[in-house]
Write a protein that holds these residues in place. Sequence first.
Motif, PDB file in Angstrom:
ATOM      1  N   LEU A 151     -13.995  28.610 -20.111  1.00 22.54           N
ATOM      2  CA  LEU A 151     -15.223  29.383 -19.942  1.00 22.54           C
ATOM      3  C   LEU A 151     -15.745  29.884 -21.285  1.00 22.54           C
ATOM      4  N   LYS A 152     -14.859  30.420 -22.111  1.00 19.70           N
ATOM      5  CA  LYS A 152     -15.288  30.889 -23.435  1.00 19.70           C
ATOM      6  C   LYS A 152     -15.926  29.756 -24.224  1.00 19.70           C
ATOM      7  N   VAL A 174     -24.477  31.733 -12.333  1.00 21.81           N
ATOM      8  CA  VAL A 174     -24.681  31.784 -13.780  1.00 21.81           C
ATOM      9  C   VAL A 174     -25.028  30.384 -14.281  1.00 21.81           C
ATOM     10  N   TRP A 175     -26.094  30.314 -15.063  1.00 23.12           N
ATOM     11  CA  TRP A 175     -26.571  29.050 -15.611  1.00 23.12           C
ATOM     12  C   TRP A 175     -26.510  29.107 -17.125  1.00 23.12           C
ATOM     13  N   VAL A 176     -26.239  27.974 -17.749  1.00 30.26           N
ATOM     14  CA  VAL A 176     -26.225  27.867 -19.199  1.00 30.26           C
ATOM     15  C   VAL A 176     -26.878  26.542 -19.584  1.00 30.26           C
ATOM     16  N   GLU A 186     -19.429  23.812 -12.586  1.00 28.91           N
ATOM     17  CA  GLU A 186     -18.707  23.062 -13.619  1.00 28.91           C
ATOM     18  C   GLU A 186     -17.233  23.463 -13.652  1.00 28.91           C
ATOM     19  N   MET A 187     -16.941  24.743 -13.407  1.00 27.32           N
ATOM     20  CA  MET A 187     -15.537  25.179 -13.358  1.00 27.32           C
ATOM     21  C   MET A 187     -14.830  24.571 -12.142  1.00 27.32           C
ATOM     22  N   LEU A 188     -15.525  24.512 -11.025  1.00 26.37           N
ATOM     23  CA  LEU A 188     -14.955  23.879  -9.827  1.00 26.37           C
ATOM     24  C   LEU A 188     -14.666  22.404 -10.102  1.00 26.37           C
TER      25      LEU A 188
END
Length: 120
Positions: free
Chosen positions: A16-17, A42-44, A56-58
């Motif tokens: 995540l970082k 949360v979008w980036v 994306e983490m999933l």
Amino acid sequence: ALPISQPYSAEALDWLKNYIMNRRVRAYIYKRDQYERVVATVWVRRFLFRKDVGKEMLKAGLATVYEAKMGAEFGDFEEEYRKMEELAKKKQRGMWSCKAEDYESPRDYKTRTAALNETK
């Protein structure tokens, strides 16, 4: 014996970082939950694309779909999130690469550590 820290928690935090550091993020807030936590998507921006950080983490196998007793909020993304989790499981990514008996859900982890803290 089960570990004190949840498996893949350090890897998830590192991922995540690296994924969001020094980037502009946007949080689309739905509400506060019963613990006063902000619930949001949360979008980036990654290159030319806007990415949903949770999705994306999933996909990387570093998160699970939140299972709440009540009031879980996913916007319109719940089905898509569950598909990403299933894909990560099939491809044995991240936490899904370990043996099934070594997996501990976030809820089970929370229950276990709360019980440990009560006995201290």
